[in-house]
Structure formats: structure tokens, C-alpha cells
Design a protein around this motif. Structure first.
Motif, PDB file in Angstrom:
ATOM      1  N   PHE A 168      -1.199 -10.338  13.524  1.00  0.00           N
ATOM      2  CA  PHE A 168      -0.795  -8.940  13.600  1.00  0.00           C
ATOM      3  C   PHE A 168      -1.360  -8.129  12.435  1.00  0.00           C
ATOM      4  O   PHE A 168      -1.788  -8.674  11.416  1.00  0.00           O
ATOM      5  N   LYS A 169      -1.350  -6.809  12.615  1.00  0.00           N
ATOM      6  CA  LYS A 169      -1.795  -5.880  11.588  1.00  0.00           C
ATOM      7  C   LYS A 169      -0.749  -4.798  11.410  1.00  0.00           C
ATOM      8  O   LYS A 169      -0.334  -4.162  12.377  1.00  0.00           O
ATOM      9  N   ASN A 170      -0.304  -4.582  10.167  1.00  0.00           N
ATOM     10  CA  ASN A 170       0.515  -3.426   9.817  1.00  0.00           C
ATOM     11  C   ASN A 170      -0.401  -2.438   9.101  1.00  0.00           C
ATOM     12  O   ASN A 170      -0.983  -2.772   8.079  1.00  0.00           O
ATOM     13  N   GLU A 171      -0.517  -1.235   9.626  1.00  0.00           N
ATOM     14  CA  GLU A 171      -1.420  -0.254   9.015  1.00  0.00           C
ATOM     15  C   GLU A 171      -0.617   0.917   8.478  1.00  0.00           C
ATOM     16  O   GLU A 171       0.066   1.610   9.231  1.00  0.00           O
ATOM     17  N   GLY A 172      -0.668   1.122   7.168  1.00  0.00           N
ATOM     18  CA  GLY A 172       0.027   2.228   6.530  1.00  0.00           C
ATOM     19  C   GLY A 172       1.417   1.852   6.077  1.00  0.00           C
ATOM     20  O   GLY A 172       2.034   0.903   6.592  1.00  0.00           O
ATOM     21  N   PRO A 173       1.968   2.580   5.089  1.00  0.00           N
ATOM     22  CA  PRO A 173       3.284   2.252   4.545  1.00  0.00           C
ATOM     23  C   PRO A 173       4.400   2.370   5.573  1.00  0.00           C
ATOM     24  O   PRO A 173       5.404   1.654   5.500  1.00  0.00           O
ATOM     25  N   GLY A 174       4.242   3.253   6.561  1.00  0.00           N
ATOM     26  CA  GLY A 174       5.256   3.378   7.591  1.00  0.00           C
ATOM     27  C   GLY A 174       5.398   2.134   8.442  1.00  0.00           C
ATOM     28  O   GLY A 174       6.429   1.909   9.071  1.00  0.00           O
ATOM     29  N   ALA A 175       4.347   1.311   8.470  1.00  0.00           N
ATOM     30  CA  ALA A 175       4.377   0.048   9.208  1.00  0.00           C
ATOM     31  C   ALA A 175       4.585  -1.138   8.265  1.00  0.00           C
ATOM     32  O   ALA A 175       4.361  -2.281   8.648  1.00  0.00           O
ATOM     33  N   ALA A 176       4.963  -0.835   7.013  1.00  0.00           N
ATOM     34  CA  ALA A 176       5.295  -1.848   6.003  1.00  0.00           C
ATOM     35  C   ALA A 176       4.082  -2.545   5.411  1.00  0.00           C
ATOM     36  O   ALA A 176       4.195  -3.646   4.874  1.00  0.00           O
ATOM     37  N   ALA A 177       2.902  -1.920   5.487  1.00  0.00           N
ATOM     38  CA  ALA A 177       1.730  -2.467   4.808  1.00  0.00           C
ATOM     39  C   ALA A 177       1.853  -2.158   3.316  1.00  0.00           C
ATOM     40  O   ALA A 177       1.975  -0.999   2.925  1.00  0.00           O
ATOM     41  N   SER A 178       1.824  -3.201   2.472  1.00  0.00           N
ATOM     42  CA  SER A 178       2.020  -2.999   1.039  1.00  0.00           C
ATOM     43  C   SER A 178       0.711  -2.754   0.299  1.00  0.00           C
ATOM     44  O   SER A 178       0.720  -2.290  -0.838  1.00  0.00           O
ATOM     45  N   ILE A 179      -0.424  -3.087   0.920  1.00  0.00           N
ATOM     46  CA  ILE A 179      -1.740  -2.874   0.314  1.00  0.00           C
ATOM     47  C   ILE A 179      -2.582  -2.076   1.302  1.00  0.00           C
ATOM     48  O   ILE A 179      -2.698  -2.458   2.473  1.00  0.00           O
ATOM     49  N   PRO A 180      -3.193  -0.961   0.876  1.00  0.00           N
ATOM     50  CA  PRO A 180      -3.914  -0.102   1.821  1.00  0.00           C
ATOM     51  C   PRO A 180      -5.229  -0.680   2.328  1.00  0.00           C
ATOM     52  O   PRO A 180      -5.719  -0.264   3.372  1.00  0.00           O
ATOM     53  N   ILE A 234      -7.821  -2.655   4.329  1.00  0.00           N
ATOM     54  CA  ILE A 234      -7.687  -3.185   5.686  1.00  0.00           C
ATOM     55  C   ILE A 234      -7.503  -4.709   5.674  1.00  0.00           C
ATOM     56  O   ILE A 234      -8.259  -5.434   5.038  1.00  0.00           O
ATOM     57  N   HIS A 235      -6.476  -5.170   6.392  1.00  0.00           N
ATOM     58  CA  HIS A 235      -6.236  -6.604   6.494  1.00  0.00           C
ATOM     59  C   HIS A 235      -5.288  -6.883   7.659  1.00  0.00           C
ATOM     60  O   HIS A 235      -4.582  -5.989   8.125  1.00  0.00           O
ATOM     61  N   SER A 236      -5.300  -8.117   8.120  1.00  0.00           N
ATOM     62  CA  SER A 236      -4.368  -8.597   9.135  1.00  0.00           C
ATOM     63  C   SER A 236      -3.701  -9.857   8.607  1.00  0.00           C
ATOM     64  O   SER A 236      -4.095 -10.396   7.569  1.00  0.00           O
ATOM     65  N   GLN A 237      -2.698 -10.330   9.333  1.00  0.00           N
ATOM     66  CA  GLN A 237      -1.975 -11.522   8.903  1.00  0.00           C
ATOM     67  C   GLN A 237      -1.851 -12.519  10.041  1.00  0.00           C
ATOM     68  O   GLN A 237      -1.775 -12.136  11.211  1.00  0.00           O
ATOM     69  N   VAL A 238      -1.822 -13.782   9.665  1.00  0.00           N
ATOM     70  CA  VAL A 238      -1.626 -14.877  10.614  1.00  0.00           C
ATOM     71  C   VAL A 238      -0.332 -15.593  10.243  1.00  0.00           C
ATOM     72  O   VAL A 238      -0.159 -16.014   9.094  1.00  0.00           O
ATOM     73  N   MET A 239       0.586 -15.695  11.206  1.00  0.00           N
ATOM     74  CA  MET A 239       1.854 -16.382  10.980  1.00  0.00           C
ATOM     75  C   MET A 239       1.991 -17.542  11.954  1.00  0.00           C
ATOM     76  O   MET A 239       2.298 -17.337  13.127  1.00  0.00           O
TER      77      MET A 239
END
Length: 210
Positions: free
Chosen positions: A112-124, A126-131
Motif C-alpha cells: 500500500f501507499k499513503n500519500e500526504g499527511p492526511g493519509a498518515a504518510a510521515s515522510i513526503p 515517494i514510497h510504498s510499504q509491504v506488510m
């Protein structure tokens, strides 16, 4: 990091309060020294996978993991890139697929990708995460059961409804009964169950779609 149960439904919940210590977790300005920018690789765990030399896409373990073996995928060395501005988007999608395959033993892999602080992205940057999860999320389990019990594949049955865009391998559509405003599904035309089955042409098309 622990797993708790919802007090009413019993659904599993990932509980990771240590993530509150990650940079920018509460909206602070962390752009002075971005740990995801080239030259700052020592600020993150060691590289697991990368594309290019110098790297164009880089993968490493999450320094503040929500689950064991959680990973971060940085899709561009350029701090201000967004996905539509990537020079090599297929590299990013190919890495998505590779990391999904790398965790084939997990009960479920969430990418998944959280983009922007409103989506809880803590670092601006560009990045995605694997869980890789040790359990199957209840909603995914319900969807799997619905597929198994359906007389006809529910996705195949809805491909022509509310179509937004189409390529030789994919259709994007607005699902009937969207659960959020502007929800869009990108669905492969080929009848496959997961992204591990993507072929190279499908990876390239999905990158262009995204």
C-alpha cells in the motif's frame, strides 16, 4: 508490536505503538534531511533490493515496522516525485511484484501507499510499504469465500459496468456501491488471483495505468 482482538468482533488488530517514534509521525517538518534521498542510505536499514546503479528504486526493511519483515519501497531518488512523474514507473511496479512474491509464505501480503499527511504518510518522499501478515484480514477472507461460492466470478461479471479506462490487459472501473468517494478498481482482464501471476507486459501496462 503485538496482535490484539477487536473487543466486539474479535477481528485481529496490529498494535505497534513504537511507530510513534518515527520521524515526522506527528506532522513535523522532516524535509531537512530526508532518509529516503540518495546519499542518506545509512539513515535506513540496509538495502534488500534495488534497480539501477545509482539506484532508481530501493527496498529496505522498515525501521519502524508495523509487523515483522515489513518493508519500504522508495520508487524514486528524486524527493519531490509523484508516481505520475516517475521516469521508470515499470521498475517500481516490477519491484512491487517481486516483493509480493518474496513473501509468498505469509498468510496475506498487503502492499500500500499513503500519500500526504492526511493519509498518515510521515515522510513526503515517494514510497510504498509491504506488510506480510501472519493472518488473513477478515474482509479478504470474506471476499475469498464470496469468490468460492459464486456461480460466476464477481469481477468478470462486473468488468463492463462503469468502465473508466481500458488497455489490452486491464480495465479500470467505478465499482457499484463504492465504499469511498472516487473509488476506482484496476482489474486484470486475465482471470488471475494475485499479482504474483503478472507477466512482463501486464507489469508495464499497470505502471502506465498508475
Amino acid at each position: 508490536m503485538t496482535y490484539r482482538a477487536h473487543p466486539i468482533t474479535g477481528d485481529p488488530i496490529v498494535f505497534a505503538p513504537e511507530r510513534a517514534s518515527r520521524p515526522g509521525a506527528f506532522g513535523g517538518d522532516d524535509t531537512e534531511r530526508c532518509p529516503f534521498c540518495p546519499g542518506h542510505e545509512a539513515d535506513t536499514p540496509p538495502t534488500i533490493a534495488a534497480v539501477g546503479d545509482p539506484w532508481r528504486v530501493r527496498v529496505f526493511r522498515n525501521k519502524y515496522p508495523s509487523v515483522e519483515e515489513a518493508e519500504v519501497i522508495v520508487e524514486s531518488p528524486r524527493h519531490d516525485d509523484t508516481f505520475d512523474r516517475l521516469e521508470h514507473p515499470a521498475d517500481a511496479v516490477r519491484i512491487y511484484v517481486d516483493r509480493y512474491r518474496a513473501h509468498a509464505s505469509a498468510a496475506h501480503v498487503s502492499l500500500f501507499k499513503n500519500e500526504g499527511p492526511g493519509a498518515a504518510a510521515s515522510i513526503p518522499h515517494i514510497h510504498s510499504q509491504v506488510m506480510p501478515l501472519p493472518f488473513e484480514p477478515p474482509r479478504i477472507a470474506r471476499e475469498g469465500e464470496a469468490f468460492a461460492n459464486a456461480a460466476r466470478c464477481p469481477l468478470c461479471a462486473t468488468l463492463d459496468a462503469h468502465m473508466i479506462r481500458e488497455t489490452p490487459s486491464f480495465i479500470s472501473l467505478a465499482p457499484t456501491g463504492s465504499s469511498m468517494p472516487y473509488q476506482e478498481w484496476i482489474v486484470p482482464k486475465r482471470h488471475i488471483a494475485e499479482m504474483a501471476a503478472f507477466e512482463e507486459q501486464e507489469i508495464a501496462e499497470l505502471a502506465a495505468f498508475l
